[in-house]
Design an enzyme around this catalytic site. Structure first.
Site, mmCIF file in Angstrom:
data_model
loop_
_atom_site.group_PDB
_atom_site.id
_atom_site.type_symbol
_atom_site.label_atom_id
_atom_site.label_comp_id
_atom_site.label_asym_id
_atom_site.label_seq_id
_atom_site.Cartn_x
_atom_site.Cartn_y
_atom_site.Cartn_z
ATOM 1 C CB ILE A 237 -4.465 2.586 9.022
ATOM 2 C CG1 ILE A 237 -3.127 3.289 8.827
ATOM 3 C CG2 ILE A 237 -5.058 2.880 10.385
ATOM 4 C CD1 ILE A 237 -3.258 4.794 8.625
ATOM 5 C CG ASP A 238 0.152 1.387 6.751
ATOM 6 O OD1 ASP A 238 -0.536 2.425 6.737
ATOM 7 O OD2 ASP A 238 1.261 1.309 7.319
ATOM 8 N N GLY B 68 3.882 -4.732 10.636
ATOM 9 C CA GLY B 68 5.037 -5.473 10.141
ATOM 10 C C GLY B 68 6.217 -5.492 11.105
HETATM 11 O O1 F6P Z 1 1.818 2.319 9.772
HETATM 12 C C1 F6P Z 1 0.816 3.228 9.997
HETATM 13 C C2 F6P Z 1 1.234 4.598 9.556
HETATM 14 O O2 F6P Z 1 0.181 5.477 9.832
HETATM 15 C C3 F6P Z 1 1.675 4.724 8.098
HETATM 16 O O3 F6P Z 1 0.586 4.800 7.221
HETATM 17 C C4 F6P Z 1 2.515 5.960 8.154
HETATM 18 O O4 F6P Z 1 3.488 5.949 7.142
HETATM 19 C C5 F6P Z 1 3.174 5.868 9.498
HETATM 20 O O5 F6P Z 1 2.360 5.032 10.289
HETATM 21 C C6 F6P Z 1 3.335 7.174 10.227
HETATM 22 O O6 F6P Z 1 4.055 6.929 11.374
HETATM 23 P P1 F6P Z 1 4.162 7.922 12.608
HETATM 24 O O7 F6P Z 1 2.816 7.968 13.273
HETATM 25 O O8 F6P Z 1 5.191 7.292 13.471
HETATM 26 O O9 F6P Z 1 4.524 9.241 12.058
#
Ligand code: F6P
Length: 373
Positions: free
Chosen positions: A134-135, A111
């Site tokens: 992955i979301d 997004g």
């Molecule tokens: O957008 C993918 C994601 O893995 C989400 O599911 C999660 O909230 C976020 O990224 C975690 O982000 P980071 O790897 O920056 O901690």
């Protein structure tokens, strides 16, 4: 006609990114005779002009690799931290683009990346994006690559937790990623046979969850698996957030900014998974344990479905460049691909519809969503 194109990967990494880079690169070189470069670490690499040549050798052998060979980052193009100062670096990125004499930039991301890409496009750069995360929450696409692999990992975890929960007569609460959308938790909860599934789209009541677990115990099941999305919230908080959101919509300027800060702080303070498990233990009298799957869901080799999706979308991206169709995201539609204007995608999120067939099926199996159906 394009001569040379650039690729970057941004946002959280995701299985299938390398398959997409390979597909864009190979189809650009072989079908169109273009040369390809990749920018390192997302938009920051574009700003700092850090690039590598993606020739046939560089693209070979990466199909099955997890992560991204280019590196990634979570920068916003208009709010970049440059030596401690927050700056709009759109113009600098445009200069890098021009210096390489590129005809197109393909941005692979979720997004946030769609929003960044739209900014660059509006600043005059010919940009195309692919949906990865992955979301599975990128608006306008049936699927995003990375989702299928993560679904497989999370489902296996839910499967494996069953035997230990059963042996010890425990509640096991498993936290699953997904940011503010419930796709991954719903899919792995349904696929793995979770007894309770808590997702952001359906605010839960902890009393309903506890009742469902107690009811299971009365009917002879002395364990329960609770699949909870990292963004799940209870009904009280959902009400408070909805009120604040309405206030934000009606506010402007500094009042709007301060309301947004309050919104974020309130959401960040939601009941976490450890608290949820502890409270369920108190309410049901059953011992509980917590498993937080975390980044293991993003790691490792992409599933065949993700490789195929990333490859199909990657090849469609070069077709779109050849047709000089820019400012679009290449969305997955059925087995194929379709372009959709970035303007329609950026700033929107694909949430799970509450009447989605996966939810309807789970409810028919008596899965508890923590609401009063
Ligand atoms: O957008 C993918 C994601 O893995 C989400 O599911 C999660 O909230 C976020 O990224 C975690 O982000 P980071 O790897 O920056 O901690």
């Amino acid at each position: 006609m394009a001569q040379s194109i650039g690729i970057l990967t941004a946002g959280g990494d995701s299985p299938g990114l390398n398959a997409a880079i390979r597909a864009i690169g190979k189809s650009a070189i072989r079908s169109h005779g273009w040369s390809v470069i990749g920018f390192r670490d997302g938009f920051r690499g574009l700003m700092q002009n850090r690039s590598i040549r993606l020739d046939s050798d560089a693209l070979s052998g990466i199909l099955t690799q997890g992560g991204t060979v280019l590196g990634t980052g979570r920068d916003k193009v208009h709010r970049m931290d440059v030596g401690g100062e927050i700056m709009d670096m759109t113009g600098v990125m445009k200069e890098t683009f021009g210096a390489h004499n590129l005809s197109a930039l393909v941005c692979l991301g979720g997004g946030g990346t769609q929003k960044n890409a739209l900014r660059l496009h509006e600043a005059g750069m010919p940009v195309i994006t692919l949906p990865k995360t992955i979301d599975n929450d990128v608006y306008g696409t049936d699927r995003s690559f990375g989702f299928d692999t993560a679904l497989e990992i999370a489902t296996e975890a839910v499967d494996r937790l069953h035997s230990t929960a059963h042996s010890h007569h425990r509640i096991i609460v498993v936290e699953i990623m997904g940011h503010n959308a419930g796709w991954l938790t719903l899919g792995s909860g349904l696929g793995g046979g979770a007894d309770v599934i808590l997702i952001p789209e359906i605010p839960y009541s902890i009393d309903e969850v506890a009742s469902a677990i107690i009811e299971r115990r009365s009917s002879g099941s002395t364990f329960s698996i609770v699949a909870v999305a990292e963004g799940a919230i209870d009904v009280d908080l959902a009400g408070q957030l909805a009120e604040l959101r309405a206030q934000i919509d009606g506010a402007t300027g500094s009042e709007r900014s301060s309301l947004r800060r309050r919104f974020k702080a309130l959401f960040a303070n939601r009941r976490n998974t450890v608290e949820l498990a502890r409270q369920l233990e108190e309410l049901t009298g059953l011992e509980s344990r917590v498993t937080i799957l975390g980044h293991v869901q993003r790691g490792g080799t992409p599933s065949p479905a993700d490789r195929i999706l990333a490859t199909t979308l990657g090849v469609s991206a070069t077709d779109s460049i050849a047709a000089e169709l820019f400012g679009v995201m290449i969305a997955s539609r059925g087995d194929g691909a379709e372009s959709i204007p970035l303007k329609k995608v950026a700033g929107r999120r694909k949430m799970v519809p509450v009447d989605h067939p996966w939810i309807v099926s789970a409810r028919s199996l008596d899965v508890c969503f923590g609401d009063t159906p």
